[in-house]
Design an enzyme around this catalytic site. Structure first.
Site, PDB file in Angstrom:
ATOM      1  N   GLY A 127       0.804  -1.210   0.000  1.00 49.25           N
ATOM      2  CA  GLY A 127       0.000   0.000   0.000  1.00 49.25           C
ATOM      3  C   GLY A 127       0.841   1.266   0.000  1.00 49.25           C
ATOM      4  N   GLY A 132       2.950  -0.905  10.246  1.00 49.80           N
ATOM      5  CA  GLY A 132       3.688  -1.955  10.950  1.00 49.80           C
ATOM      6  C   GLY A 132       4.039  -1.462  12.334  1.00 49.80           C
ATOM      7  N   ASP A 158       4.065   6.021   5.527  1.00 55.09           N
ATOM      8  CA  ASP A 158       4.080   4.793   6.327  1.00 55.09           C
ATOM      9  C   ASP A 158       4.029   5.104   7.825  1.00 55.09           C
ATOM     10  OD1 ASP A 158       4.176   3.558   3.937  1.00 55.09           O
ATOM     11  OD2 ASP A 158       6.212   2.772   4.132  1.00 55.09           O
ATOM     12  N   HIS A 181      -4.500  10.391  14.671  1.00 52.41           N
ATOM     13  CA  HIS A 181      -3.366  11.319  14.703  1.00 52.41           C
ATOM     14  C   HIS A 181      -2.312  10.933  13.662  1.00 52.41           C
ATOM     15  CE1 HIS A 181      -0.526  14.040  16.898  1.00 52.41           C
ATOM     16  NE2 HIS A 181       0.369  13.211  16.369  1.00 52.41           N
ATOM     17  N   GLU A 182      -1.969   9.669  13.613  1.00 51.89           N
ATOM     18  CA  GLU A 182      -0.900   9.247  12.681  1.00 51.89           C
ATOM     19  C   GLU A 182      -1.344   9.389  11.224  1.00 51.89           C
ATOM     20  OE1 GLU A 182       2.057   8.938  13.830  1.00 51.89           O
ATOM     21  OE2 GLU A 182       1.322   9.023  15.892  1.00 51.89           O
ATOM     22  N   HIS A 185      -0.779  12.851  10.007  1.00 56.88           N
ATOM     23  CA  HIS A 185       0.582  13.068   9.501  1.00 56.88           C
ATOM     24  C   HIS A 185       0.744  12.441   8.113  1.00 56.88           C
ATOM     25  CE1 HIS A 185       2.177  14.832  13.115  1.00 56.88           C
ATOM     26  NE2 HIS A 185       2.138  13.736  13.833  1.00 56.88           N
ATOM     27  N   HIS A 191       1.682  18.945  13.572  1.00 60.32           N
ATOM     28  CA  HIS A 191       0.986  19.082  14.851  1.00 60.32           C
ATOM     29  C   HIS A 191       0.213  20.394  14.934  1.00 60.32           C
ATOM     30  CE1 HIS A 191       3.889  15.996  16.738  1.00 60.32           C
ATOM     31  NE2 HIS A 191       2.764  15.418  16.387  1.00 60.32           N
TER      32      HIS A 191
HETATM   33 ZN    ZN Z   1       2.361  13.540  15.908  1.00 61.85          ZN
END
Ligand code: ZN
Length: 243
Positions: A127, A132, A158, A181-182, A185, A191
């Site tokens: 993808g 991971g 990733d 949250h991830e 990014h 942030h």
């Molecule tokens: Zn962060």
């Protein structure tokens, strides 16, 4: 002694180990409402094809650069079934998609090493956003790579979860909250300075929905049409951002 908040921010810096030498700039306010300042921060990076961003789960053993992923075994043991934890992760992606023209699709993952593909997007082996994890050996909860162009090969987007962290559903550390949250990014947000925002740097409780600030931020990057071009701003953070 550092306060928890400050300490986490410090970890953010330390774990940005693969950061490129990008000049730091003040966040640019791209939009302003009448009575309040928007506190989100875009990174200047965005997926070229936002209509189809693929997600895959790295099989255990995937080379993450000196360590191998053990996310599946860790989470299968913790949550009982793969569907339980993967659904939390995919739900987090979907919350962003609902606000924009983003579309996600889950694809298989051939276990190729992290960053081993030259394609930013559309690699046939895995993808665009690969998920991971490994035991970081510290208190950082997770880290993720910004989308292109700052990351111009398959590492873009990733996400690595710290399998040394105790994740839960509905309680600290809530997997959905961390993944919202991830993914922020991975989609190009830095942030936010609003403490209520999902993109705030520090985990501060369970989120069940995006904050208005998060929604404004993602809409600033991806409009109803094509993805906004990323030439107006430089990245003001790092390629790897820790929660
Ligand atoms: Zn962060």
């Amino acid at each position: 002694m550092f306060g928890l908040n400050r300490w986490w921010k410090r970890v953010d810096k330390v774990t940005a180990r693969r950061q490129s030498k990008v000049k730091r700039r003040e966040p640019i306010m791209v939009e302003r409402l009448e009575d309040r300042v928007l506190l989100y921060a875009t990174s200047g990076n965005a997926w070229p094809n936002s209509q189809l961003i693929t997600i895959s789960f790295m099989p255990d053993g995937t080379d993450l650069g000196g360590v191998t992923s053990n996310l599946e075994a860790t989470f299968n043991t913790k949550f009982g079934t793969a569907a339980t934890w993967q659904n939390q992760i995919l739900k987090a992606a979907q919350f962003w998609a609902q606000q924009t023209n983003l579309n996600f699709s889950v694809v298989s993952d051939n276990g190729g090493a992290l960053g081993s593909g030259s394609n930013q997007q559309g690699d046939p082996g895995f993808g665009d956003i690969r998920i991971g994890g490994y035991n970081f050996g510290n208190s950082t909860i997770a880290q993720s790579f910004l989308p292109p162009p700052i990351n111009n090969y398959s590492i873009a987007g990733d996400i690595e979860l710290n399998t040394g962290t105790t994740f839960n559903v509905g309680t600290q550390y809530d997997l959905f909250t961390v993944m919202v949250h991830e993914f922020g990014h991975s989609l190009g947000l830095n942030h936010a300075s609003a403490t209520a925002a999902c993109m705030y740097a520090t985990y501060n409780g369970v989120d069940t929905a995006l904050n208005a600030d998060d929604i404004s931020g993602i809409k600033a990057i991806y409009s109803a049409g094509a993805a906004r071009t990323a030439d107006a701003q430089e990245a003001n953070e790092t390629t790897a951002a820790a929660k």
